[in-house]
Motif scaffolding. Structure first.
Motif, PDB file in Angstrom:
ATOM      1  N   THR A 140      84.642  29.013 -50.163  1.00 38.03           N
ATOM      2  CA  THR A 140      85.691  30.202 -50.465  1.00 38.03           C
ATOM      3  C   THR A 140      85.093  31.160 -51.139  1.00 38.03           C
ATOM      4  OG1 THR A 140      86.947  27.868 -50.483  1.00 38.03           O
ATOM      5  CG2 THR A 140      87.789  29.822 -51.694  1.00 38.03           C
ATOM      6  N   GLY A 164      90.803  29.642 -63.262  1.00 35.99           N
ATOM      7  CA  GLY A 164      90.258  28.349 -62.564  1.00 35.99           C
ATOM      8  C   GLY A 164      88.730  27.980 -62.570  1.00 35.99           C
ATOM      9  N   ARG A 165      88.166  27.110 -62.943  1.00 35.91           N
ATOM     10  CA  ARG A 165      86.594  27.007 -63.487  1.00 35.91           C
ATOM     11  C   ARG A 165      86.166  25.736 -62.493  1.00 35.91           C
ATOM     12  NH1 ARG A 165      86.744  25.079 -69.540  1.00 35.91           N
ATOM     13  NH2 ARG A 165      88.518  23.573 -69.411  1.00 35.91           N
ATOM     14  N   SER A 166      86.713  25.480 -61.432  1.00 35.57           N
ATOM     15  CA  SER A 166      86.238  24.563 -60.790  1.00 35.57           C
ATOM     16  C   SER A 166      84.850  24.650 -59.951  1.00 35.57           C
ATOM     17  CB  SER A 166      87.034  23.999 -59.528  1.00 35.57           C
ATOM     18  OG  SER A 166      87.125  25.058 -58.370  1.00 35.57           O
ATOM     19  N   ILE A 168      84.001  24.378 -57.073  1.00 39.87           N
ATOM     20  CA  ILE A 168      83.935  25.019 -55.656  1.00 39.87           C
ATOM     21  C   ILE A 168      84.669  26.291 -55.427  1.00 39.87           C
ATOM     22  CG2 ILE A 168      84.088  22.519 -54.620  1.00 39.87           C
ATOM     23  CD1 ILE A 168      86.994  22.907 -53.994  1.00 39.87           C
ATOM     24  N   HIS A 192      90.743  29.493 -68.100  1.00 47.48           N
ATOM     25  CA  HIS A 192      91.036  28.199 -67.571  1.00 47.48           C
ATOM     26  C   HIS A 192      92.033  27.348 -68.324  1.00 47.48           C
ATOM     27  CE1 HIS A 192      88.819  27.448 -71.145  1.00 47.48           C
ATOM     28  NE2 HIS A 192      87.871  28.242 -70.931  1.00 47.48           N
ATOM     29  N   SER A 193      92.351  26.223 -68.228  1.00 51.23           N
ATOM     30  CA  SER A 193      93.579  25.424 -68.648  1.00 51.23           C
ATOM     31  C   SER A 193      93.716  25.561 -70.479  1.00 51.23           C
ATOM     32  CB  SER A 193      93.828  23.950 -68.238  1.00 51.23           C
ATOM     33  OG  SER A 193      92.607  23.400 -68.364  1.00 51.23           O
ATOM     34  N   LEU A 198      96.463  34.329 -71.785  1.00 52.65           N
ATOM     35  CA  LEU A 198      96.011  34.322 -70.417  1.00 52.65           C
ATOM     36  C   LEU A 198      96.751  35.711 -69.619  1.00 52.65           C
ATOM     37  CD1 LEU A 198      95.225  31.694 -67.822  1.00 52.65           C
ATOM     38  CD2 LEU A 198      96.786  33.438 -67.055  1.00 52.65           C
ATOM     39  N   LEU A 212      93.985  28.071 -59.281  1.00 50.68           N
ATOM     40  CA  LEU A 212      94.304  27.113 -60.134  1.00 50.68           C
ATOM     41  C   LEU A 212      95.175  25.968 -59.428  1.00 50.68           C
ATOM     42  CD1 LEU A 212      96.943  28.104 -62.753  1.00 50.68           C
ATOM     43  CD2 LEU A 212      96.080  29.788 -60.973  1.00 50.68           C
ATOM     44  N   GLY A 213      95.839  26.389 -58.523  1.00 46.28           N
ATOM     45  CA  GLY A 213      96.781  25.421 -57.886  1.00 46.28           C
ATOM     46  C   GLY A 213      97.997  25.206 -58.556  1.00 46.28           C
ATOM     47  N   PHE A 217     102.112  31.211 -60.166  1.00 48.23           N
ATOM     48  CA  PHE A 217     101.744  31.226 -61.537  1.00 48.23           C
ATOM     49  C   PHE A 217     101.348  32.690 -62.110  1.00 48.23           C
ATOM     50  CE2 PHE A 217      98.381  31.363 -64.838  1.00 48.23           C
ATOM     51  CZ  PHE A 217      98.434  30.429 -65.646  1.00 48.23           C
ATOM     52  N   VAL A 232      94.049  32.253 -54.056  1.00 48.72           N
ATOM     53  CA  VAL A 232      93.052  31.182 -53.352  1.00 48.72           C
ATOM     54  C   VAL A 232      94.039  29.852 -53.347  1.00 48.72           C
ATOM     55  CG1 VAL A 232      90.955  29.602 -53.727  1.00 48.72           C
ATOM     56  CG2 VAL A 232      91.151  32.085 -54.613  1.00 48.72           C
ATOM     57  N   ILE A 234      96.606  26.936 -52.685  1.00 53.66           N
ATOM     58  CA  ILE A 234      97.336  26.334 -51.487  1.00 53.66           C
ATOM     59  C   ILE A 234      97.875  25.063 -51.995  1.00 53.66           C
ATOM     60  CG2 ILE A 234      96.922  24.921 -49.239  1.00 53.66           C
ATOM     61  CD1 ILE A 234      94.381  26.522 -48.777  1.00 53.66           C
ATOM     62  N   GLY A 272      92.162  31.345 -46.942  1.00 54.64           N
ATOM     63  CA  GLY A 272      91.792  30.163 -46.211  1.00 54.64           C
ATOM     64  C   GLY A 272      91.222  30.328 -45.162  1.00 54.64           C
ATOM     65  N   THR A 275      87.410  31.333 -45.690  1.00 53.52           N
ATOM     66  CA  THR A 275      86.629  29.981 -46.227  1.00 53.52           C
ATOM     67  C   THR A 275      86.072  29.357 -44.886  1.00 53.52           C
ATOM     68  OG1 THR A 275      88.223  29.465 -48.112  1.00 53.52           O
ATOM     69  CG2 THR A 275      86.896  27.702 -47.061  1.00 53.52           C
TER      70      THR A 275
HETATM   71  P1  NAD Z   1      90.877  22.364 -59.354  1.00 53.68           P
HETATM   72  O1  NAD Z   1      92.103  21.557 -59.651  1.00 53.68           O
HETATM   73  O2  NAD Z   1      89.519  21.582 -59.017  1.00 53.68           O
HETATM   74  O3  NAD Z   1      90.671  23.305 -60.612  1.00 53.68           O
HETATM   75  C1  NAD Z   1      91.732  23.982 -61.205  1.00 53.68           C
HETATM   76  C2  NAD Z   1      91.330  24.816 -62.401  1.00 53.68           C
HETATM   77  O4  NAD Z   1      92.437  25.581 -62.767  1.00 53.68           O
HETATM   78  C3  NAD Z   1      90.758  23.995 -63.370  1.00 53.68           C
HETATM   79  O5  NAD Z   1      89.661  24.457 -63.792  1.00 53.68           O
HETATM   80  C4  NAD Z   1      91.809  24.391 -64.593  1.00 53.68           C
HETATM   81  O6  NAD Z   1      91.073  24.427 -65.735  1.00 53.68           O
HETATM   82  C5  NAD Z   1      92.420  25.551 -64.262  1.00 53.68           C
HETATM   83  N1  NAD Z   1      93.756  25.695 -64.665  1.00 53.68           N
HETATM   84  C6  NAD Z   1      94.744  24.611 -64.271  1.00 53.68           C
HETATM   85  N2  NAD Z   1      95.815  25.080 -64.847  1.00 53.68           N
HETATM   86  C7  NAD Z   1      95.860  26.172 -65.545  1.00 53.68           C
HETATM   87  C8  NAD Z   1      96.482  26.955 -66.251  1.00 53.68           C
HETATM   88  N3  NAD Z   1      97.733  26.603 -66.571  1.00 53.68           N
HETATM   89  N4  NAD Z   1      96.069  28.208 -66.682  1.00 53.68           N
HETATM   90  C9  NAD Z   1      94.634  28.576 -66.619  1.00 53.68           C
HETATM   91  N5  NAD Z   1      93.652  27.589 -65.745  1.00 53.68           N
HETATM   92  C10 NAD Z   1      94.422  26.259 -65.255  1.00 53.68           C
HETATM   93  O7  NAD Z   1      91.305  23.341 -58.112  1.00 53.68           O
HETATM   94  P2  NAD Z   1      90.344  23.912 -57.050  1.00 53.68           P
HETATM   95  O8  NAD Z   1      89.759  23.137 -56.163  1.00 53.68           O
HETATM   96  O9  NAD Z   1      89.556  24.963 -57.812  1.00 53.68           O
HETATM   97  O10 NAD Z   1      91.443  24.621 -56.029  1.00 53.68           O
HETATM   98  C11 NAD Z   1      92.300  25.634 -56.874  1.00 53.68           C
HETATM   99  C12 NAD Z   1      93.478  25.907 -55.851  1.00 53.68           C
HETATM  100  O11 NAD Z   1      92.928  26.580 -54.630  1.00 53.68           O
HETATM  101  C13 NAD Z   1      94.210  24.730 -55.091  1.00 53.68           C
HETATM  102  O12 NAD Z   1      95.661  25.142 -54.861  1.00 53.68           O
HETATM  103  C14 NAD Z   1      93.301  24.550 -53.778  1.00 53.68           C
HETATM  104  O13 NAD Z   1      94.222  23.963 -52.837  1.00 53.68           O
HETATM  105  C15 NAD Z   1      93.016  25.779 -53.395  1.00 53.68           C
HETATM  106  N6  NAD Z   1      91.957  26.024 -52.669  1.00 53.68           N
HETATM  107  C16 NAD Z   1      92.066  26.868 -51.664  1.00 53.68           C
HETATM  108  C17 NAD Z   1      90.830  27.120 -50.929  1.00 53.68           C
HETATM  109  C18 NAD Z   1      91.277  27.959 -49.738  1.00 53.68           C
HETATM  110  O14 NAD Z   1      90.334  27.953 -48.763  1.00 53.68           O
HETATM  111  N7  NAD Z   1      92.135  28.986 -49.708  1.00 53.68           N
HETATM  112  C19 NAD Z   1      89.920  26.408 -50.996  1.00 53.68           C
HETATM  113  C20 NAD Z   1      89.764  25.658 -52.116  1.00 53.68           C
HETATM  114  C21 NAD Z   1      90.774  25.329 -52.791  1.00 53.68           C
END
Ligand code: NAD
Length: 293
Positions: A140, A164-166, A168, A192-193, A198, A212-213, A217, A232, A234, A272, A275
């Motif tokens: 991604t 977001g700090r995941s 992936i 991050h959360s 922010l 962040l999913g 937001f 990003v 979804i 998407g 990716t």
């Molecule tokens: P994750 O759940 O592993 O991580 C989410 C991150 O967001 C965490 O680090 C958390 O600290 C942060 N977060 C959550 N709520 C928050 C808030 N209110 N304020 C600030 N930060 C906040 O998610 P992920 O795997 O990184 O995926 C994130 C989004 O991206 C999801 O919707 C996922 O479906 C999507 N995604 C899309 C693709 C693509 O190809 N488009 C690929 C991977 C993930």
């Protein structure tokens, strides 16, 4: 305002890869081979894997899809990975995440041979990414770099905010944008959360990457005039009017953000698709490395 259309940018990447696979076929050689493993039957994962396999076919790659039941023992999955590690005709291995709770995700990722880790999640590859060494960039963030490159979006010296700090998406994205690479050299804030203020941090950003999913937001008041918005997110939200019963929503309120943004990615049809382009490019790199060594 420029729509950063993933269909256009990914088609360009795929056209180059297709030309490469056609040249390989003409020379009587095999083409890159991606092996994907899907555990269980999570609806979203099914869709992602099906799309990855379809894109392999469209670009002349070989692909293998292994489906395992949700309740398989962890060692069955590990053995399958080891089998692919040892198969010289497999270049890239992908285990679709998330995995069922009884399986240790870290162990699975560490079992993949780093030279076939086309998702770029193995700690050895993450370490190389942090140090700026050649590696597999997670698909991604790699797709986002390819998108920025395709549309000539300048990044040098810009203030970038990644939400977001995941492992992936967010964290590797923040490292890449701050790295000394053509689509890098930003000053990066990783939110991050637990981030306070922010909204005001985002309002100062030249580039926002929202990962962040949380649907919608990023609102209009968080977007500075001229900002570049990469969405990003979804998330499937219920929609009884749609045939599938749901609709895909990004992390950005597209209508509001479009008012100030100079460029924005749509959802669906944006990151998407990129990716998958990133994944295919990594698989070609793995193939090339295996054939040059
Ligand atoms: P994750 O759940 O592993 O991580 C989410 C991150 O967001 C965490 O680090 C958390 O600290 C942060 N977060 C959550 N709520 C928050 C808030 N209110 N304020 C600030 N930060 C906040 O998610 P992920 O795997 O990184 O995926 C994130 C989004 O991206 C999801 O919707 C996922 O479906 C999507 N995604 C899309 C693709 C693509 O190809 N488009 C690929 C991977 C993930």
């Amino acid at each position: 305002m420029l729509v950063l259309d993933g269909k256009i940018a990914s088609a360009a990447v795929k056209a180059t890869l297709l030309a490469q696979t056609q040249a390989l076929k003409t020379a009587g050689k095999r083409t890159p081979h991606l092996a994907a493993i899907l555990v269980g039957n999570n609806g979203a994962s099914e869709t992602y894997v099906a799309s990855k396999v379809k894109n392999c076919e469209e670009t002349g790659f070989e692909s293998t899809l292994v489906r395992l039941d949700a309740d398989i023992a962890e060692n069955v999955l590990l053995e399958k990975i080891i089998e692919f590690n040892n198969n010289p005709l497999v270049d890239g291995i992908l285990v679709q995440l998330p995995l069922p709770k009884h399986i240790d995700e870290a162990k699975v990722i560490e079992t993949i041979n780093p030279s076939k880790d086309v998702d770029g999640f193995h700690p050895a590859n993450v370490g190389r990414l942090v140090q700026g060494l050649p590696t597999f960039i997670p698909a991604t963030p790699y797709g986002i770099l390819l998108m920025l490159e395709h549309f000539n979006i300048p990044t040098k010296g810009k203030n970038a905010v990644v939400i977001g700090r995941s492992n992936i998406v967010g964290r590797p994205m923040s490292i890449l944008l701050s790295s000394n690479i053509p689509q890098g050299n930003c000053t990066v804030t990783l939110c991050h959360s637990h981030t306070t203020h922010l909204k005001s941090i985002c309002a100062q950003a030249d580039i926002i990457v929202a990962a962040l999913g949380a649907p919608n937001f990023v609102t209009g008041d968080m977007v500075k005039p001229g900002a570049v918005i990469i969405d990003v997110g979804i998330t499937r939200v219920e929609d009884p009017t749609s045939k599938k019963g749901f609709r895909i929503k990004g992390d950005v309120n597209y209508e509001e953000a479009s008012v100030n943004a100079s460029a924005i990615t749509p959802v669906p049809g944006g990151v998407g698709l990129m990716t998958i382009a990133g994944l295919l490019k990594n698989t070609m790199k793995a193939y090339e490395a295996a054939h040059l060594s």
